[in-house]
Write a protein that holds these residues in place. Structure first.
Motif, PDB file in Angstrom:
ATOM      1  N   GLN A  57      10.266   6.511   4.978  1.00  0.00           N
ATOM      2  CA  GLN A  57       9.774   7.608   4.163  1.00  0.00           C
ATOM      3  C   GLN A  57       8.441   7.197   3.545  1.00  0.00           C
ATOM      4  N   PRO A  58       7.517   8.125   3.362  1.00  0.00           N
ATOM      5  CA  PRO A  58       6.196   7.755   2.830  1.00  0.00           C
ATOM      6  C   PRO A  58       6.237   7.362   1.365  1.00  0.00           C
ATOM      7  N   LEU A  59       5.520   6.304   1.024  1.00  0.00           N
ATOM      8  CA  LEU A  59       5.375   5.886  -0.365  1.00  0.00           C
ATOM      9  C   LEU A  59       4.138   6.518  -0.972  1.00  0.00           C
ATOM     10  N   GLY A  60       4.109   6.555  -2.292  1.00  0.00           N
ATOM     11  CA  GLY A  60       2.950   7.074  -2.988  1.00  0.00           C
ATOM     12  C   GLY A  60       1.898   5.994  -3.173  1.00  0.00           C
ATOM     13  N   SER A  61       0.852   6.336  -3.904  1.00  0.00           N
ATOM     14  CA  SER A  61      -0.262   5.432  -4.152  1.00  0.00           C
ATOM     15  C   SER A  61      -0.105   4.743  -5.494  1.00  0.00           C
ATOM     16  N   TYR A  62      -0.086   3.403  -5.496  1.00  0.00           N
ATOM     17  CA  TYR A  62       0.000   2.666  -6.747  1.00  0.00           C
ATOM     18  C   TYR A  62      -1.271   2.839  -7.574  1.00  0.00           C
ATOM     19  N   GLU A  63      -2.410   2.877  -6.893  1.00  0.00           N
ATOM     20  CA  GLU A  63      -3.667   3.075  -7.608  1.00  0.00           C
ATOM     21  C   GLU A  63      -3.615   4.359  -8.427  1.00  0.00           C
ATOM     22  N   GLU A  64      -2.991   5.396  -7.871  1.00  0.00           N
ATOM     23  CA  GLU A  64      -2.864   6.668  -8.571  1.00  0.00           C
ATOM     24  C   GLU A  64      -1.982   6.516  -9.797  1.00  0.00           C
ATOM     25  N   LEU A  82      -2.437  -3.552  -1.047  1.00  0.00           N
ATOM     26  CA  LEU A  82      -1.014  -3.840  -1.019  1.00  0.00           C
ATOM     27  C   LEU A  82      -0.478  -4.270   0.331  1.00  0.00           C
ATOM     28  N   SER A  83      -1.301  -4.298   1.362  1.00  0.00           N
ATOM     29  CA  SER A  83      -0.814  -4.856   2.623  1.00  0.00           C
ATOM     30  C   SER A  83      -1.065  -6.355   2.693  1.00  0.00           C
ATOM     31  N   GLU A  84      -1.707  -6.908   1.667  1.00  0.00           N
ATOM     32  CA  GLU A  84      -1.930  -8.349   1.640  1.00  0.00           C
ATOM     33  C   GLU A  84      -0.610  -9.066   1.392  1.00  0.00           C
ATOM     34  N   ARG A  85      -0.397 -10.155   2.069  1.00  0.00           N
ATOM     35  CA  ARG A  85       0.875 -10.872   1.990  1.00  0.00           C
ATOM     36  C   ARG A  85       1.153 -11.380   0.584  1.00  0.00           C
ATOM     37  N   SER A  86       0.101 -11.616  -0.226  1.00  0.00           N
ATOM     38  CA  SER A  86       0.288 -12.195  -1.551  1.00  0.00           C
ATOM     39  C   SER A  86       0.792 -11.201  -2.574  1.00  0.00           C
ATOM     40  N   CYS A  87       0.966  -9.929  -2.205  1.00  0.00           N
ATOM     41  CA  CYS A  87       1.384  -8.940  -3.187  1.00  0.00           C
ATOM     42  C   CYS A  87       2.786  -9.195  -3.698  1.00  0.00           C
ATOM     43  N   ASN A 131      11.574  12.047  -4.862  1.00  0.00           N
ATOM     44  CA  ASN A 131      10.853  11.930  -3.606  1.00  0.00           C
ATOM     45  C   ASN A 131      10.360  10.497  -3.415  1.00  0.00           C
ATOM     46  N   SER A 132      10.314  10.038  -2.177  1.00  0.00           N
ATOM     47  CA  SER A 132       9.843   8.672  -1.901  1.00  0.00           C
ATOM     48  C   SER A 132       8.419   8.448  -2.392  1.00  0.00           C
ATOM     49  N   GLU A 133       7.621   9.511  -2.427  1.00  0.00           N
ATOM     50  CA  GLU A 133       6.227   9.371  -2.847  1.00  0.00           C
ATOM     51  C   GLU A 133       6.088   9.163  -4.351  1.00  0.00           C
ATOM     52  N   ALA A 134       7.221   9.227  -5.073  1.00  0.00           N
ATOM     53  CA  ALA A 134       7.197   8.886  -6.492  1.00  0.00           C
ATOM     54  C   ALA A 134       7.142   7.370  -6.687  1.00  0.00           C
ATOM     55  N   PHE A 135       7.406   6.619  -5.616  1.00  0.00           N
ATOM     56  CA  PHE A 135       7.410   5.162  -5.684  1.00  0.00           C
ATOM     57  C   PHE A 135       6.216   4.591  -4.931  1.00  0.00           C
ATOM     58  N   ALA A 136       5.767   3.420  -5.362  1.00  0.00           N
ATOM     59  CA  ALA A 136       4.667   2.729  -4.680  1.00  0.00           C
ATOM     60  C   ALA A 136       4.861   1.229  -4.822  1.00  0.00           C
ATOM     61  N   LEU A 137       4.463   0.478  -3.808  1.00  0.00           N
ATOM     62  CA  LEU A 137       4.522  -0.975  -3.900  1.00  0.00           C
ATOM     63  C   LEU A 137       3.481  -1.478  -4.890  1.00  0.00           C
TER      64      LEU A 137
END
Length: 245
Positions: A57-64, A82-87, A131-137
């Motif tokens: 399911q699609p995630l939302g934007s953490y920056e937002e 957030l695709s960096e391994r160090s996150c 909704n999944s877009e309410a969450f973000a890594l």
């Protein structure tokens, strides 16, 4: 999910609340086991068998999320991609074969778990259909910086207490081994958007190896807000008045 009691977390939360400056603070720091309790097992068995729980399911934007809580952060600091391994550390279905976070999606099962954590922490509200877009890594460095910045403005002597906060979280969940999610309200009837809530932050840490979640939420409320939060009362005026006969 089973709530795991922590007297240290309880005492710290009370200390933070009583140090509020010109506002009311609703602060939660709670730990939950990811193992299902009996009622959850029954609910799980009753779920639609046609649902594919591994489906992404699609995630939302953490920056937002960060911008909505504190617009200045985006101008002064770079948010780590957030695709960096160090996150965050750990390894589960949210990693692809190249060991990079699949930053834009989440499994239906993980979404179910996150909403269950919110339901347990806020039993008067229902997040089941979030909704999944309410969450973000979330990147832990950015998370801790944002939380520190916000608490410094509303908690007296927070600089003295900040090490205790991150020490409690480190002991409970080991952030470096976690996937961490922010939650951005999408509803009009949840605790993060109710009347009198000036701003709110909500984060959920998940450590697969420990089979554990930690939820960290902060709500800054107006003193005039009509809330059901139990704030430590000042009985000094009542004690000064003569008792009625």
């Amino acid at each position: 999910m089973k709530f795991l009691e922590s007297s240290e977390m309880d005492v710290f939360s009370q200390t933070l609340v009583t140090g509020a400056i010109d506002c009311v603070i609703d602060f939660k720091l709670e730990t939950y086991s990811s193992k299902m309790v009996t009622s959850e097992k029954k609910q799980w068995k009753s779920n639609d068998k046609s649902v594919i729980w591994d489906e992404r399911q699609p995630l939302g934007s953490y920056e937002e999320t960060v911008m909505s809580a504190s617009p200045s952060v985006g101008h002064n600091h770079r948010l780590r991609h957030l695709s960096e391994r160090s996150c965050s550390g750990g390894s589960d279905n949210d990693f692809d074969n190249n060991d990079y976070l699949i930053k834009d999606s989440i499994s239906r099962k993980r979404l179910y778990d996150l909403t269950q954590v919110l339901n347990c922490s806020f039993p008067d509200h229902d997040f089941t259909n979030a909704n999944s877009e309410a969450f973000a890594l979330v990147n832990y460095t950015d998370l801790s910086r944002l939380v520190d910045m916000k608490l410094e403005t509303i908690v007296r002597d927070y600089h003295i207490r900040r090490e205790e906060l991150w020490g409690l979280i480190d002991d409970a969940i080991v952030p470096g081994d976690c996937q961490i999610y922010s939650f951005k309200s999408q509803f009009e009837d949840d605790p993060f958007t109710e009347d009198g809530c000036i701003w709110a932050l909500a984060f959920i840490f998940y450590n697969k190896a420990l089979k554990r979640f930690v939820i960290l939420t902060i709500r800054c409320l107006s003193k005039q807000a009509d809330t059901s939060i139990e704030i430590f009362p000042d009985f000094s005026e009542d004690e000064a008045e003569p008792h009625e006969k």
